[in-house]
Design a protein around this motif. Structure first.
Motif, PDB file in Angstrom:
ATOM      1  N   ALA A 175     107.333  87.446  47.695  1.00 22.45           N
ATOM      2  CA  ALA A 175     106.384  87.319  46.423  1.00 22.45           C
ATOM      3  C   ALA A 175     105.248  88.401  46.747  1.00 22.45           C
ATOM      4  CB  ALA A 175     105.645  85.790  46.779  1.00 22.45           C
ATOM      5  N   THR A 203      95.442  88.531  44.046  1.00 18.18           N
ATOM      6  CA  THR A 203      96.028  89.225  42.949  1.00 18.18           C
ATOM      7  C   THR A 203      94.819  89.413  41.755  1.00 18.18           C
ATOM      8  OG1 THR A 203      96.247  87.258  41.519  1.00 18.18           O
ATOM      9  CG2 THR A 203      97.897  87.531  43.159  1.00 18.18           C
ATOM     10  N   PRO A 204      95.160  90.194  40.814  1.00 22.81           N
ATOM     11  CA  PRO A 204      94.093  90.434  39.877  1.00 22.81           C
ATOM     12  C   PRO A 204      93.669  89.324  38.852  1.00 22.81           C
ATOM     13  CG  PRO A 204      95.791  92.161  39.977  1.00 22.81           C
ATOM     14  CD  PRO A 204      96.432  91.333  40.431  1.00 22.81           C
ATOM     15  N   GLN A 214     108.850  84.814  39.804  1.00 24.69           N
ATOM     16  CA  GLN A 214     108.163  85.094  38.387  1.00 24.69           C
ATOM     17  C   GLN A 214     106.557  84.747  38.061  1.00 24.69           C
ATOM     18  OE1 GLN A 214     110.635  83.059  35.432  1.00 24.69           O
ATOM     19  NE2 GLN A 214     109.212  83.364  33.793  1.00 24.69           N
ATOM     20  N   PHE A 215     105.953  83.804  38.870  1.00 25.60           N
ATOM     21  CA  PHE A 215     104.641  83.486  38.651  1.00 25.60           C
ATOM     22  C   PHE A 215     103.969  84.525  39.210  1.00 25.60           C
ATOM     23  CE2 PHE A 215     101.057  81.836  41.100  1.00 25.60           C
ATOM     24  CZ  PHE A 215     100.160  81.468  40.144  1.00 25.60           C
ATOM     25  N   PHE A 216     104.328  84.838  40.654  1.00 24.56           N
ATOM     26  CA  PHE A 216     103.571  85.890  41.335  1.00 24.56           C
ATOM     27  C   PHE A 216     103.652  87.324  40.621  1.00 24.56           C
ATOM     28  CE2 PHE A 216     103.608  82.646  44.659  1.00 24.56           C
ATOM     29  CZ  PHE A 216     102.092  82.774  44.991  1.00 24.56           C
ATOM     30  N   ARG A 244      96.042  82.727  48.373  1.00 26.95           N
ATOM     31  CA  ARG A 244      97.205  83.947  47.969  1.00 26.95           C
ATOM     32  C   ARG A 244      96.944  84.420  46.575  1.00 26.95           C
ATOM     33  NH1 ARG A 244     103.115  83.706  49.571  1.00 26.95           N
ATOM     34  NH2 ARG A 244     103.651  85.941  49.633  1.00 26.95           N
ATOM     35  N   LEU A 264     103.654  78.761  49.029  1.00 29.65           N
ATOM     36  CA  LEU A 264     104.805  78.983  47.800  1.00 29.65           C
ATOM     37  C   LEU A 264     104.704  77.424  46.953  1.00 29.65           C
ATOM     38  CD1 LEU A 264     107.866  80.660  49.496  1.00 29.65           C
ATOM     39  CD2 LEU A 264     106.399  81.641  47.710  1.00 29.65           C
ATOM     40  N   TYR A 265     105.202  77.571  45.845  1.00 34.31           N
ATOM     41  CA  TYR A 265     105.166  76.031  45.242  1.00 34.31           C
ATOM     42  C   TYR A 265     106.644  75.611  45.541  1.00 34.31           C
ATOM     43  CZ  TYR A 265     101.434  77.672  42.485  1.00 34.31           C
ATOM     44  OH  TYR A 265     100.099  78.158  42.391  1.00 34.31           O
ATOM     45  N   GLU A 325     103.820  87.807  37.610  1.00 35.37           N
ATOM     46  CA  GLU A 325     103.056  87.875  36.364  1.00 35.37           C
ATOM     47  C   GLU A 325     101.542  88.009  36.825  1.00 35.37           C
ATOM     48  OE1 GLU A 325     104.267  84.583  34.064  1.00 35.37           O
ATOM     49  OE2 GLU A 325     106.113  85.366  33.216  1.00 35.37           O
ATOM     50  N   MET A 326     101.175  87.768  38.021  1.00 33.27           N
ATOM     51  CA  MET A 326      99.817  87.769  38.416  1.00 33.27           C
ATOM     52  C   MET A 326      99.468  89.183  38.471  1.00 33.27           C
ATOM     53  SD  MET A 326      98.492  84.560  38.609  1.00 33.27           S
ATOM     54  CE  MET A 326      99.435  84.223  37.380  1.00 33.27           C
ATOM     55  N   ILE A 364      98.104  78.558  48.682  1.00 37.77           N
ATOM     56  CA  ILE A 364      98.407  79.307  47.424  1.00 37.77           C
ATOM     57  C   ILE A 364      97.229  79.848  46.788  1.00 37.77           C
ATOM     58  CG2 ILE A 364      99.192  79.188  45.290  1.00 37.77           C
ATOM     59  CD1 ILE A 364     101.443  77.197  46.674  1.00 37.77           C
ATOM     60  N   ALA A 403     100.867  82.422  32.511  1.00 36.74           N
ATOM     61  CA  ALA A 403     101.827  82.071  33.760  1.00 36.74           C
ATOM     62  C   ALA A 403     101.719  81.184  34.475  1.00 36.74           C
ATOM     63  CB  ALA A 403     101.704  83.516  34.478  1.00 36.74           C
ATOM     64  N   ARG A 446     108.651  68.692  37.215  1.00 33.62           N
ATOM     65  CA  ARG A 446     109.515  68.657  38.406  1.00 33.62           C
ATOM     66  C   ARG A 446     109.152  67.415  39.427  1.00 33.62           C
ATOM     67  NH1 ARG A 446     113.180  72.163  40.156  1.00 33.62           N
ATOM     68  NH2 ARG A 446     113.847  73.879  38.652  1.00 33.62           N
ATOM     69  N   GLU A 447     107.792  66.957  39.268  1.00 31.56           N
ATOM     70  CA  GLU A 447     107.073  66.003  40.321  1.00 31.56           C
ATOM     71  C   GLU A 447     107.532  64.392  39.564  1.00 31.56           C
ATOM     72  OE1 GLU A 447     103.701  67.460  41.892  1.00 31.56           O
ATOM     73  OE2 GLU A 447     104.694  69.272  42.568  1.00 31.56           O
ATOM     74  N   HIS A 500     111.356  80.791  40.001  1.00 32.68           N
ATOM     75  CA  HIS A 500     110.197  80.371  39.182  1.00 32.68           C
ATOM     76  C   HIS A 500     108.671  81.013  39.931  1.00 32.68           C
ATOM     77  CE1 HIS A 500     112.248  77.303  36.620  1.00 32.68           C
ATOM     78  NE2 HIS A 500     111.963  78.710  35.994  1.00 32.68           N
ATOM     79  N   ASN A 519     108.250  84.280  51.148  1.00 30.44           N
ATOM     80  CA  ASN A 519     107.127  84.477  51.252  1.00 30.44           C
ATOM     81  C   ASN A 519     106.773  86.014  51.078  1.00 30.44           C
ATOM     82  OD1 ASN A 519     104.513  82.955  51.754  1.00 30.44           O
ATOM     83  ND2 ASN A 519     104.380  83.382  53.709  1.00 30.44           N
ATOM     84  N   MET A 574      98.143  86.296  31.904  1.00 28.21           N
ATOM     85  CA  MET A 574      98.174  85.651  33.134  1.00 28.21           C
ATOM     86  C   MET A 574      97.926  84.164  32.999  1.00 28.21           C
ATOM     87  SD  MET A 574      96.485  88.105  35.759  1.00 28.21           S
ATOM     88  CE  MET A 574      96.589  90.151  35.523  1.00 28.21           C
ATOM     89  N   ARG A 587     105.681  73.452  34.788  1.00 29.22           N
ATOM     90  CA  ARG A 587     106.929  73.226  35.495  1.00 29.22           C
ATOM     91  C   ARG A 587     106.710  72.289  36.703  1.00 29.22           C
ATOM     92  NH1 ARG A 587     108.601  79.569  35.184  1.00 29.22           N
ATOM     93  NH2 ARG A 587     110.292  79.462  33.680  1.00 29.22           N
ATOM     94  N   SER A 629     108.189  72.572  45.047  1.00 34.24           N
ATOM     95  CA  SER A 629     108.990  72.072  44.047  1.00 34.24           C
ATOM     96  C   SER A 629     109.532  72.826  42.884  1.00 34.24           C
ATOM     97  CB  SER A 629     108.011  70.877  43.083  1.00 34.24           C
ATOM     98  OG  SER A 629     107.049  71.514  42.323  1.00 34.24           O
ATOM     99  N   LEU A 630     109.180  74.343  42.979  1.00 42.03           N
ATOM    100  CA  LEU A 630     109.612  75.200  42.018  1.00 42.03           C
ATOM    101  C   LEU A 630     110.838  76.024  42.639  1.00 42.03           C
ATOM    102  CD1 LEU A 630     106.493  76.661  40.171  1.00 42.03           C
ATOM    103  CD2 LEU A 630     107.974  74.575  39.472  1.00 42.03           C
ATOM    104  N   THR A 631     111.639  76.730  41.771  1.00 42.45           N
ATOM    105  CA  THR A 631     112.638  77.398  42.382  1.00 42.45           C
ATOM    106  C   THR A 631     111.984  78.661  43.026  1.00 42.45           C
ATOM    107  OG1 THR A 631     113.069  78.632  40.284  1.00 42.45           O
ATOM    108  CG2 THR A 631     114.470  76.349  40.724  1.00 42.45           C
ATOM    109  N   ARG A 691     106.127  92.471  33.305  1.00 42.39           N
ATOM    110  CA  ARG A 691     106.364  91.418  32.165  1.00 42.39           C
ATOM    111  C   ARG A 691     107.867  91.831  31.879  1.00 42.39           C
ATOM    112  NH1 ARG A 691     102.386  89.206  33.150  1.00 42.39           N
ATOM    113  NH2 ARG A 691     100.651  88.888  31.590  1.00 42.39           N
TER     114      ARG A 691
END
Lengths: 362, 319
Positions: free
Chosen positions: B153, A204-205, B104-106, A200, B93-94, B108-109, A197, A4, A15-16, B101, B150, A1, A11, B96-98, B113
């Motif tokens: 996720a 999660t775990p 994928q992030f949430f 949120r 949400l992020y 993996e939380m 975020i 991730a 991107r910024e 992505h 939203n 995790m 990323r 700047s990310l797609t 996998r």
């Protein structure tokens, strides 16, 4: 995790595009600007000399002043009162007035006053110029030492070639701008918290320590890339010799850990983004000035030189300069690595203890 | 997949209290949500809906009382976290990310996998209708698309309980209908849904059960049909011709002595009686005797608006 969070943060960093501007483009621009400012021939203190004596001796005196490195001498053709007025108005910075009777006075061993007229912006130059003129005048007054034999020679201590100005500018601006990564961390973490975020993520775990490591480590990597790019830039463009690569890597890693850990700590301590931004700007700019990143440390007042010892920027700069000037003093480098790592550990510890409070402070 | 205790309620809150300093956000709330239910949490802004949801997710810890999710104590409990999906009120949400992505992030939380994660990503993107836009940055999305992402996720890990906190705020009617379709499908697939809103028509359209919350107290909780029958089944709307000299409330009470209540609503009145047909007959008779033409007299369709008014004495404020 952790991976991730790490990947996500990288990323975001990539991107910024604003990050590239103040982490890479700005320090490069500063390096180029200051390199050319201080490395160009023809720069120095501009001195206007009015010769009211028009004697052979006064011309010899002017010739001797012209030979002194660091002075750009020009002879004023206007009269004394005109030159004085221009100095008073700030049009001229400094003017040396050789009075009528200069040669006759010296021949009769009478006191002769050379006037140094100073403008409103001449405060920094007045002391050195006055001192040089005084010593030169004393030599001219000595009949046993012909004035045209007076020479000023500048030589580098240690016998080697004079160090490039790049050895001050490249590590100085690299260290200064590495600490700007603190602002990236602050913005990223406040955005995550205030945008919901983080809340949120808390559903999660994922554990708090995993989140913090995931947020921190990509910034360390980013700082390392920043240091690598800036030193490579200095090496290839500004002809900076880099010295021992292994120690350079270790010192840079310690610096990256320290800057990012302080960024995490200040973020956790700040009551809001604006407050955090102010603290970081103060730390980054104030630290740069006090730690000798902008100019050699021995040009600063003695008290500030002592205060500099508590700043991580100081330890990083001392370490880099020991490596880049190839002084052979490894102790300074290892002390720098140790101090930076210790500060990083303390900062991360404080950040960890404050995280819970930060996370629920929205 | 986390296990749920057999026979346990999806949510069981007992004497649940939450205070922030001197402010009481929730006061001794008793909440029961059955598995598979589509539960509407209705109340004005600031009533305590979001706080209640955050207690269920473990974002907040209760000051008093207890809360269980499928028989597990809520809070810092990984078992509960894997059972619950949370869609916050704001789009979290992020930008700047797609979309890919972000998901994928949430994913993996929740320890998804490899192939499993890829399969879920495809399914969820298909479900929310964003497959074509998966590789575009979220900041380029419309408000409705962001709302769908939203939700996406929060359902990647297939939660048994989905908490939706005002999920349609600021979206256009078309996007809202699309979101409603998604929620209905999730419910059909067996997901228990708690839907918080201050839009009564949304709750009426989607939910089986409703909890009405105001000033931090859960005032009433029941099946929607039962609430409507109990609190909003006996109203008529009457509009009298304009007459400055007439006291309309008094006229209503005199025309039908069995009148239970009368509230002004728009240009007319909402009148309630034990038998509304009898009430209408009485009003018609009284108007006829006075040779007065009633401008409108009609049965009122039972609504949550009436229920809320009846229970709180106020209309649902939107502050």
């Amino acid at each position: 995790m952790i991976l991730a969070v790490w990947l996500k943060e990288l990323r975001k960093l990539v991107r910024e595009r604003g990050n590239f501007v103040y982490l890479l483009v700005m320090p490069m621009a500063f390096m180029i600007l200051f390199y050319f400012l201080f490395n160009q021939s023809g720069t120095g203190i501009k001195l206007n000399i009015v010769d009211a004596d028009h004697s052979a001796l006064s011309q010899q005196f002017i010739g001797a002043v012209k030979k002194i490195p660091g002075f750009q001498v020009s002879e004023a053709t206007d009269g004394i009162s005109q030159v004085r007025q221009e100095v008073a108005q700030g049009k001229l910075n400094l003017a040396v007035i050789i009075p009528q009777g200069f040669a006759a006075g010296l021949a009769q061993r009478q006191p002769v006053n050379i006037t140094l007229a100073t403008g409103p912006n001449a405060a920094q130059s007045t002391g050195p110029v006055s001192s040089v003129l005084e010593r030169l005048g004393q030599r001219f007054a000595d009949p046993n030492r012909p004035p045209d034999l007076v020479q000023v020679k500048v030589e580098q201590a240690g016998g080697g070639p004079a160090p490039s100005i790049a050895s001050q500018i490249v590590p100085g601006y690299t260290v200064m701008f590495v600490f700007y990564i603190m602002i990236t961390i602050l913005r990223s973490m406040f955005k995550e918290r205030d945008g919901g975020i983080l809340e949120r993520v808390k559903t999660t775990p994922l554990k708090a320590y995993q989140y913090m490591l995931g947020m921190w480590l990509p910034q360390v990597l980013a700082a390392m890339v920043q240091i690598f790019v800036l030193f490579a830039f200095g090496h290839w463009l500004l002809k900076l010799e880099l010295g021992n690569y292994g120690l350079l890597f270790l010192l840079s890693l310690a610096l990256a850990l320290c800057a990012t850990a302080l960024g995490m700590m200040l973020t956790m301590l700040a009551k809001g983004e604006n407050q955090g931004m102010a603290m970081m700007q103060f730390f980054t700019l104030g630290g740069a000035a006090m730690a000798g990143l902008w100019m050699p440390l021995d040009m600063l007042p003695a008290t500030m030189q002592k205060i500099a010892h508590i700043l991580p920027q100081y330890w990083a700069m001392q370490g880099y300069q020991a490596l880049l000037l190839n002084t052979g003093d490894r102790q300074v480098v290892w002390t720098g690595i140790g101090m930076l790592t210790a500060i990083a550990l303390v900062a991360v510890g404080i950040a960890a203890t404050r995280f819970k409070q930060f996370a629920r402070a929205e | 997949m986390a296990a749920e205790s057999a026979g346990a309620m999806a949510i069981a809150g007992l004497e649940l209290t939450k205070r922030f300093g001197h402010t009481t956000a929730l006061e001794k709330v008793r909440l029961q949500v059955a598995p598979g239910d589509f539960f509407g949490l209705l109340g004005p802004n600031g009533a305590g809906k979001s706080t209640l949801m955050k207690l269920v997710t473990g974002i907040l810890e209760p000051t008093g009382g207890s809360i269980e999710v499928f028989g597990h104590k809520a809070g810092r409990n990984d078992e509960v976290r894997r059972l619950v999906g949370y869609v916050p009120q704001d789009v979290a949400l992020y930008e700047s990310l797609t979309a890919m992505h972000n998901l994928q992030f949430f994913g993996e939380m929740y320890s998804l996998r490899g192939r499993t994660l890829r399969k879920r990503l495809e399914e969820v993107l298909e479900f929310v209708g964003l497959t074509e836009k998966a590789d575009e940055a979220v900041k380029t999305y419309s408000g409705g698309m962001k709302r769908r992402l939203n939700v996406a996720a929060a359902i990647l890990h297939r939660p048994k309980l989905l908490l939706l906190d005002e999920p349609t705020v600021g979206v256009d009617p078309h996007s809202r209908n699309r979101l409603f379709e998604m929620f209905r499908r999730l419910r059909q697939e067996g997901t228990t849904i708690v839907y918080s809103s201050h839009y009564m028509e949304e709750v009426e359209e989607l939910c089986d059960s409703v909890g009405i919350i105001d000033h931090g107290r859960l005032i009433e909780q029941d099946r929607l049909a039962d609430l409507l029958a109990r609190y909003a089944g006996n109203q008529v709307y009457v509009e009298l011709p304009p007459d400055a000299a007439r006291d309309e409330g008094r006229w209503l009470a005199q025309s039908y002595p069995g009148l239970l209540s009368a509230h002004q609503a728009g240009a007319g009145w909402l009148a309630e009686a034990g038998d509304r047909l009898e009430l209408m007959q009485a009003l018609l008779k009284a108007a006829s005797e006075e040779k007065m033409d009633l401008r409108r007299l009609e049965l009122v369709k039972p609504s949550l608006e009436s229920v809320f008014l009846k229970l709180t004495g106020e209309t649902l404020r939107d502050e």
